[in-house]
Motif scaffolding. Structure first.
Motif, PDB file in Angstrom:
ATOM      1  N   GLY A  74       0.608  -1.083  -0.032  1.00 30.85           N
ATOM      2  CA  GLY A  74      -0.098  -0.067   0.000  1.00 30.85           C
ATOM      3  C   GLY A  74       0.708   1.275   0.080  1.00 30.85           C
ATOM      4  N   ILE A  75       2.209   1.118   0.017  1.00 28.95           N
ATOM      5  CA  ILE A  75       3.027   2.196  -0.111  1.00 28.95           C
ATOM      6  C   ILE A  75       2.837   3.185  -1.487  1.00 28.95           C
ATOM      7  CG2 ILE A  75       5.446   3.290  -0.380  1.00 28.95           C
ATOM      8  CD1 ILE A  75       6.340   0.870   1.282  1.00 28.95           C
ATOM      9  N   ALA A  76       2.512   2.467  -2.461  1.00 29.08           N
ATOM     10  CA  ALA A  76       2.268   3.265  -3.729  1.00 29.08           C
ATOM     11  C   ALA A  76       0.894   4.008  -3.656  1.00 29.08           C
ATOM     12  CB  ALA A  76       1.888   2.158  -4.812  1.00 29.08           C
ATOM     13  N   ALA A  77      -0.167   3.366  -3.026  1.00 27.43           N
ATOM     14  CA  ALA A  77      -1.333   4.130  -2.777  1.00 27.43           C
ATOM     15  C   ALA A  77      -1.159   5.400  -1.842  1.00 27.43           C
ATOM     16  CB  ALA A  77      -2.406   3.285  -2.321  1.00 27.43           C
ATOM     17  N   ALA A  78      -0.605   5.230  -0.761  1.00 28.81           N
ATOM     18  CA  ALA A  78      -0.008   6.443   0.136  1.00 28.81           C
ATOM     19  C   ALA A  78       0.564   7.374  -0.428  1.00 28.81           C
ATOM     20  CB  ALA A  78       0.579   5.824   1.436  1.00 28.81           C
ATOM     21  N   LEU A  79       1.458   7.364  -1.505  1.00 33.32           N
ATOM     22  CA  LEU A  79       2.332   8.166  -2.350  1.00 33.32           C
ATOM     23  C   LEU A  79       1.352   8.873  -3.110  1.00 33.32           C
ATOM     24  CD1 LEU A  79       4.871   9.240  -3.186  1.00 33.32           C
ATOM     25  CD2 LEU A  79       5.452   7.461  -4.478  1.00 33.32           C
ATOM     26  N   LEU A  80       0.463   8.037  -3.830  1.00 32.61           N
ATOM     27  CA  LEU A  80      -0.403   8.601  -5.052  1.00 32.61           C
ATOM     28  C   LEU A  80      -1.521   9.675  -3.978  1.00 32.61           C
ATOM     29  CD1 LEU A  80      -2.291   6.611  -7.583  1.00 32.61           C
ATOM     30  CD2 LEU A  80      -3.527   8.300  -6.379  1.00 32.61           C
ATOM     31  N   ARG A  81      -1.819   9.423  -2.873  1.00 38.68           N
ATOM     32  CA  ARG A  81      -2.700  10.505  -2.140  1.00 38.68           C
ATOM     33  C   ARG A  81      -1.900  11.573  -1.693  1.00 38.68           C
ATOM     34  NH1 ARG A  81      -4.593   5.451  -0.267  1.00 38.68           N
ATOM     35  NH2 ARG A  81      -3.497   5.452   1.509  1.00 38.68           N
ATOM     36  N   ALA A 107      11.562   5.288 -10.062  1.00 40.83           N
ATOM     37  CA  ALA A 107      12.590   5.390  -9.722  1.00 40.83           C
ATOM     38  C   ALA A 107      12.913   4.600  -8.398  1.00 40.83           C
ATOM     39  CB  ALA A 107      12.920   6.749  -8.920  1.00 40.83           C
ATOM     40  N   ILE A 108      11.865   4.263  -7.379  1.00 44.13           N
ATOM     41  CA  ILE A 108      12.008   3.263  -6.306  1.00 44.13           C
ATOM     42  C   ILE A 108      12.276   1.826  -6.809  1.00 44.13           C
ATOM     43  CG2 ILE A 108      10.809   2.315  -4.190  1.00 44.13           C
ATOM     44  CD1 ILE A 108       9.589   5.278  -3.967  1.00 44.13           C
ATOM     45  N   PHE A 222       5.589   9.067   3.959  1.00 45.56           N
ATOM     46  CA  PHE A 222       7.158   9.033   4.421  1.00 45.56           C
ATOM     47  C   PHE A 222       7.955   7.826   4.113  1.00 45.56           C
ATOM     48  CE2 PHE A 222      10.466   8.988   7.366  1.00 45.56           C
ATOM     49  CZ  PHE A 222      11.171  10.103   6.977  1.00 45.56           C
ATOM     50  N   PRO A 223       7.422   6.711   4.224  1.00 48.36           N
ATOM     51  CA  PRO A 223       8.320   5.390   3.776  1.00 48.36           C
ATOM     52  C   PRO A 223       8.541   5.395   2.295  1.00 48.36           C
ATOM     53  CG  PRO A 223       6.385   4.892   5.411  1.00 48.36           C
ATOM     54  CD  PRO A 223       6.346   6.290   5.083  1.00 48.36           C
ATOM     55  N   ALA A 224       7.776   5.705   1.495  1.00 44.63           N
ATOM     56  CA  ALA A 224       7.802   5.694   0.041  1.00 44.63           C
ATOM     57  C   ALA A 224       8.638   6.893  -0.276  1.00 44.63           C
ATOM     58  CB  ALA A 224       6.604   6.078  -0.661  1.00 44.63           C
ATOM     59  N   LEU A 225       8.675   8.019   0.425  1.00 40.98           N
ATOM     60  CA  LEU A 225       9.818   9.071  -0.091  1.00 40.98           C
ATOM     61  C   LEU A 225      11.187   8.831   0.370  1.00 40.98           C
ATOM     62  CD1 LEU A 225       7.272  12.052   0.933  1.00 40.98           C
ATOM     63  CD2 LEU A 225       7.917  11.183  -1.342  1.00 40.98           C
ATOM     64  N   LEU A 226      11.018   7.919   1.407  1.00 42.28           N
ATOM     65  CA  LEU A 226      12.605   7.520   2.163  1.00 42.28           C
ATOM     66  C   LEU A 226      13.157   6.406   1.138  1.00 42.28           C
ATOM     67  CD1 LEU A 226      14.277   8.621   4.324  1.00 42.28           C
ATOM     68  CD2 LEU A 226      13.213   6.501   5.757  1.00 42.28           C
ATOM     69  N   MET A 227      12.219   5.929   0.325  1.00 42.20           N
ATOM     70  CA  MET A 227      13.140   4.557  -0.197  1.00 42.20           C
ATOM     71  C   MET A 227      14.036   4.833  -1.281  1.00 42.20           C
ATOM     72  SD  MET A 227       9.979   1.443  -0.679  1.00 42.20           S
ATOM     73  CE  MET A 227      10.974   0.567  -1.365  1.00 42.20           C
ATOM     74  N   VAL A 229      15.894   7.427  -1.198  1.00 40.78           N
ATOM     75  CA  VAL A 229      17.235   7.608  -0.776  1.00 40.78           C
ATOM     76  C   VAL A 229      18.184   6.487   0.111  1.00 40.78           C
ATOM     77  CG1 VAL A 229      18.290   9.117   1.363  1.00 40.78           C
ATOM     78  CG2 VAL A 229      16.293   9.883   0.428  1.00 40.78           C
ATOM     79  N   MET A 230      17.207   5.478   0.553  1.00 40.48           N
ATOM     80  CA  MET A 230      17.815   4.381   1.155  1.00 40.48           C
ATOM     81  C   MET A 230      18.463   3.567  -0.036  1.00 40.48           C
ATOM     82  SD  MET A 230      14.645   3.509   3.600  1.00 40.48           S
ATOM     83  CE  MET A 230      14.962   1.645   3.735  1.00 40.48           C
ATOM     84  N   ILE A 231      17.809   3.327  -1.135  1.00 42.19           N
ATOM     85  CA  ILE A 231      18.336   2.701  -2.231  1.00 42.19           C
ATOM     86  C   ILE A 231      19.681   3.163  -2.774  1.00 42.19           C
ATOM     87  CG2 ILE A 231      17.707   1.649  -4.450  1.00 42.19           C
ATOM     88  CD1 ILE A 231      14.913   1.557  -3.645  1.00 42.19           C
ATOM     89  N   LEU A 232      19.553   4.389  -3.024  1.00 43.25           N
ATOM     90  CA  LEU A 232      20.813   5.270  -3.444  1.00 43.25           C
ATOM     91  C   LEU A 232      21.972   5.004  -2.582  1.00 43.25           C
ATOM     92  CD1 LEU A 232      19.508   8.299  -5.212  1.00 43.25           C
ATOM     93  CD2 LEU A 232      20.491   6.229  -6.447  1.00 43.25           C
TER      94      LEU A 232
END
Length: 232
Positions: A74-81, A107-108, A222-227, A229-232
């Motif tokens: 559900g991270i994608a849905a949260a980011l979309l909203r 990008a994620i 926030f978890p989706a926006l942080l991913m 940064v974590m990946i890079l």
């Protein structure tokens, strides 16, 4: 040797374009390298096994895992909203949400397919309900999904850098600008075309409602926006 490799790649592209079965395409290209390029079969096999042990390739299954977790959790849905809270009340804003969300989610996950699988089932019915033609919504999301191949980190750029022995960081930087430019162009064209549709828009929120909505949805996103940064 470079000429033989280019010839093999050319034959591979031509046979793939003609619809030749996949094993025959790669088999023909390998036979060209074997007979014309004087490359021994043992050398090709040893090179193949050596390349399979390259730690750079570990990024690919991990990107697939990240995309699957993002789609199913559900991270994608949260980011979309969250993105929709900024521009959902603007005519054509939902189309901008589609383009930006595909870019961020691509990008994620490092893949363009994740943008379609995660955003398509959520946004296409919603856009159709808001007055967008279904074919328009489908085309917009399908085209925006390519942004996942350009905006880093990207599986395609990792493979390109690995095969050509090019810096992965340089590959990422080379496609970042074009990816952001294409995202901006998709958003601008969508805002122009949306004037032709009879759209149902959200009511324009007050300043207090706007701030509260962004804060609430930003916590979930926030978890989706942080991913990235974590990946890079």
């Amino acid at each position: 040797m470079i000429e033989i490799a280019l010839l093999a790649i050319g034959i591979l592209v031509v046979t793939l374009t003609l619809g030749v079965p996949l094993p025959w395409c790669f088999g023909t290209a390998l036979m060209v390298m074997y007979f014309v390029g004087d490359v021994t079969m043992k050398g090709m096999v040893l090179w193949g096994f050596q390349q399979l042990g390259n730690p750079t390739l570990l990024a690919i299954p991990l990107f697939v895992l990240a995309g699957t977790i993002m789609s199913e959790s559900g991270i994608a849905a949260a980011l979309l909203r969250f993105v929709n809270s900024f521009i959902g009340h603007v005519r054509g804003g939902l189309g901008v949400v589609a383009a930006v969300s595909c870019a961020v989610i691509g990008a994620i996950s490092g893949s363009g397919l994740t943008g379609i699988s995660a955003i398509g089932p959520l946004l296409i019915p919603e856009m159709e309900k808001r007055g967008y033609p279904r074919e328009y919504a489908t085309a917009l999301i399908a085209n925006s999904s390519i942004l996942g191949l350009l905006i880093p980190p990207s599986v395609s750029m990792i493979l390109f850098g690995w095969v050509t022995d090019t810096s992965i960081a340089a590959c990422f930087l080379a496609t970042l600008g074009p990816g952001l430019l294409i995202m901006f162009n998709f958003s601008a064209v969508n805002l122009w075309m949306a004037r032709k549709f009879n759209l149902v828009l959200d009511e324009k929120p007050t300043a207090r409602e706007f701030t509260a909505d962004i804060t609430k949805r930003g916590i979930y996103a926030f978890p989706a926006l942080l991913m990235p940064v974590m990946i890079l």
